[in-house]
Design a protein around this motif. Structure first.
Motif, short mmCIF file in Angstrom:
data_model
loop_
_atom_site.label_atom_id
_atom_site.label_comp_id
_atom_site.label_asym_id
_atom_site.label_seq_id
_atom_site.Cartn_x
_atom_site.Cartn_y
_atom_site.Cartn_z
N PHE A 1 -10.49 0.01 -5.85
CA PHE A 1 -9.20 0.77 -6.02
C PHE A 1 -9.50 2.12 -5.15
CE2 PHE A 1 -6.55 -2.53 -7.59
CZ PHE A 1 -7.04 -2.99 -8.77
N SER B 1 -7.85 3.13 -0.33
CA SER B 1 -6.18 3.38 -0.48
C SER B 1 -5.24 2.35 -0.49
CB SER B 1 -5.87 4.41 0.38
OG SER B 1 -6.19 3.84 1.70
N GLU B 2 -5.76 1.32 0.45
CA GLU B 2 -4.68 0.35 0.35
C GLU B 2 -4.41 -0.64 -0.64
OE1 GLU B 2 -7.40 0.09 2.18
OE2 GLU B 2 -8.38 -1.72 2.54
N HIS B 3 -5.84 -0.45 -1.55
CA HIS B 3 -5.38 -1.18 -2.81
C HIS B 3 -4.81 -0.48 -4.00
CE1 HIS B 3 -9.23 -3.17 -1.06
NE2 HIS B 3 -8.17 -3.85 -0.96
N ASN B 4 -4.73 0.85 -3.79
CA ASN B 4 -4.14 1.72 -4.86
C ASN B 4 -2.69 2.20 -4.94
OD1 ASN B 4 -4.63 2.44 -7.26
ND2 ASN B 4 -6.05 4.05 -7.00
N SER B 5 -2.29 2.05 -3.72
CA SER B 5 -1.11 2.78 -3.69
C SER B 5 0.05 1.86 -3.87
CB SER B 5 -0.81 3.15 -2.05
OG SER B 5 -0.94 2.27 -1.45
N GLY B 6 0.53 1.93 -5.02
CA GLY B 6 1.71 0.98 -5.53
C GLY B 6 3.12 1.35 -4.89
N SER C 1 3.48 5.44 -7.88
CA SER C 1 2.00 6.17 -7.63
C SER C 1 1.00 5.33 -7.78
CB SER C 1 1.95 7.12 -8.84
OG SER C 1 1.89 6.31 -10.14
N SER C 2 -0.31 5.56 -7.85
CA SER C 2 -1.46 4.80 -8.13
C SER C 2 -1.29 3.92 -9.20
CB SER C 2 -2.47 5.41 -8.27
OG SER C 2 -2.79 6.23 -9.60
N LYS C 3 -1.85 2.54 -9.26
CA LYS C 3 -1.65 1.64 -10.54
C LYS C 3 -2.29 2.32 -11.72
CE LYS C 3 -1.76 -2.30 -7.44
NZ LYS C 3 -2.63 -1.90 -6.00
N GLN D 1 -4.66 -2.38 -12.77
CA GLN D 1 -5.94 -2.80 -11.85
C GLN D 1 -6.53 -3.86 -12.47
OE1 GLN D 1 -7.94 1.15 -11.83
NE2 GLN D 1 -6.69 2.15 -10.25
#
Ligand code: NG1
Ligand code: MG
Length: 524
Positions: free
Chosen positions: A313, A316-321, A324-326, A331
């Protein structure tokens, strides 16, 4: 929550009122036996309790947070430091046990700079020596490499049932490390330092353990459970259970199936540590960009599922929902899906399959990295099942904490309906953990499964194994008005069928009150 290990001036500082009588007799016996063994009174007593784990099973070595609580049963070590050093460059340890019939007293002359521990033999004094080794490292860090340790005369009494999932080993190792610190003039011992050295020390005895037990043994406070996180650094804070009526109690029930991690490590506990570590390495190799390395961390083999979680996570591409971040829960849900899509083989993975995916040159390379320190015996590693259990269990800990800290009844006075609702929701989480331990992590046993079924039928909201499993103890969330019914059912349907000594029968089922952690008693 950090700060020094408390100095107890009386047993009231250590034990809850209901335990005071028994403990006063036990401590008087320890002090008088010390006198008859060594010819003088001890200078102090070092104490560390066992613990029961409420939820968060087999995830501490993957560095996910857990929720244990200290129990009354503990290891106590009476100590004096009058003994002269045997000869230049060495110090002497004389250690005896009040249960001398089972544990023969021993004497060691130890060179200042090295405490050798033969972890291939299962010798009770190895636990003392592992605490000693850890404490000496800390003392040398504080006072210089040529530190001269004091000789010690010790009498020990441990009431945490061994091999019972209540952390008898961690209680003994932690009390030993604390005793060595105090014997060498350190009476303000920092809790975090003591815990970290006890965690590393215990691995010297041959079990590749996590850090839950030692944290619970040191940090616990009376009346509270303990929320322990391991990363980015060790952190422990008290958590109280909302007042309900009838009061909620924790029952601990022995299975009397001894689960000696020292013996079964290669096919049970230490194997699970390897499986979780390999699952982290495998998921990292497949789901993170080629060449991504997992961060070295405090887990037994240096990389962990939590390390994979963070690394994945952090990209960045996995975290930016959408917003805001998940959240961590989101996760974990995502990691569960990814695991099921990536680790598809129910039958498990061979060493060569794993080595290939990790890009290692050979199986020997894999063994050298992951199974050289503690040998494991398995043809296939069930990476899928172990990772699914860990991510689900980490989620359950967050759900239980949310119930404790954000449920309506924890704020306002609770009406009976919300209480029952809260208790059954807490219990349901414990039951889910037991299902996952039995089916997915495969660390339960038939006896524990039977005990859980009996207890639930008699009124327990939630029943599960506690500690490593494969035997040992179970923990049950029981309202005060159902405790007798649960005890009677267990006696009638389980214990009556076993050959038990009177003492075993007495200790088969105990109501555990959350107790204080380690303490130094300076007597007087
Ligand atoms: P027990 O069974 O109480 O020793 C063991 C580990 C813990 C944790 C639990 C499972 C040791 C010293 N402790 O506890 O770190 O992994 O199993 O949650 O091995
Ligand atoms: Mg243990």
């Amino acid at each position: 929550m950090s700060g020094p290990v408390p100095i107890a001036n009386s047993l009231e500082d250590i034990y809850t009122p209901d335990a005071l009588d028994t403990q006063t007799k036990r401590w008087n016996n320890l002090l008088s036996k010390f006198e008859s063994t060594y010819g003088h009174q001890p200078e102090f007593v070092s104490r560390s309790p066992g613990r029961v784990n409420i939820i968060g099973e087999h995830i501490d070595y993957s560095l996910y947070s857990v929720l244990p609580m200290a129990i009354t049963a503990d290891a106590i070590l009476a100590v004096s430091t009058h003994l002269p050093a045997p000869k230049e460059g060495t110090f002497r340890i004389q250690i005896a046990n009040v249960q001398d019939s089972k544990f023969k007293s021993r004497e060691f002359d130890i060179p200042y700079d090295s405490v050798d521990i033969d972890s291939t033999v299962h010798e009770w004094t190895n636990y003392f020596k592992s605490g000693l080794r850890g404490a000496l490292e800390l003392l040398r860090k504080k006072h210089g490499a040529d530190f001269k340790p004091k000789s010690m005369q010790i009498l020990m009494d441990g009431t945490v049932p061994a091999g019972g999932g209540l952390s008898s080993s961690a209680a003994f190792v932690t009390a030993s490390a604390l005793a060595v610190m105090a014997a060498n003039g350190e009476q303000t011992v920092d809790k975090k330092e003591l815990t970290e050295l006890a965690i590393v020390s215990e691995r010297a005895v041959g079990v590749n353990s996590g850090g839950m037990d030692q944290s619970a043994s040191v940090f616990s406070e009376r009346g509270s459970a303990l929320f322990v996180s391991f990363t980015p650094t060790l952190l422990a804070r008290p958590v109280s259970f909302p007042p309900t009526s009838p009061e909620l109690t924790f029952l601990i029930a022995q299975s009397f199936v001894t689960a000696d991690k020292f013996v079964t490590g290669p096919i049970h506990y230490n194997l699970r540590v390897v499986e979780c570590t390999l699952a982290a390495a495998y998921l990292n190799a497949v789901l993170n960009p080629p060449g991504t390395l997992l961060p070295g961390d405090a887990s037994p083999l240096g990389i962990s599922l939590h390390g994979f979680h963070e690394t994945y996570f952090a990209l960045s591409e996995h975290n930016s929902g959408a917003t805001s971040s998940k959240s961590v829960s989101e996760q974990l849900e995502e990691l569960l899906q990814l695991t099921k899509q990536t680790l598809t083989k129910e039958e498990g993975y061979t060493r060569s399959e794993i080595a290939t995916v990790l890009g290692l040159s050979s199986v020997d390379d894999l063994n050298q990295k992951f199974t050289s320190r503690f040998p494991v015996r398995a043809e296939r590693f069930k990476l899928r099942q172990r990772a699914i259990h860990v991510f689900n269990e980490a989620l359950r800990v967050l759900k239980l904490m949310d119930l404790l800290e954000n449920s309506p009844s924890s704020s306002s006075s609770s009406s009976s309906s919300t209480t029952t609702d809260l208790n059954s929701r807490l219990g349901a989480l414990l039951n889910e953990t037991q299902d996952s331990c039995r089916e997915v992590y495969e660390c339960s046993c038939e006896e524990i499964d039977r005990i859980c079924a009996i207890a639930r039928k008699a009124g327990s909201y939630g029943s599960r194994l506690t500690g490593a499993g494969w035997g040992g103890c179970s923990v049950h969330l029981v309202p005060a008005d159902k405790v007798d019914a649960v005890k009677e059912s267990l006696e009638r349907e389980y214990y009556s069928k076993l050959e038990l000594t009177e003492e075993q029968r007495e200790g088969a089922v105990v109501v555990s009150k959350p107790g204080i952690g380690s303490a130094l008693y300076l007597g007087g």
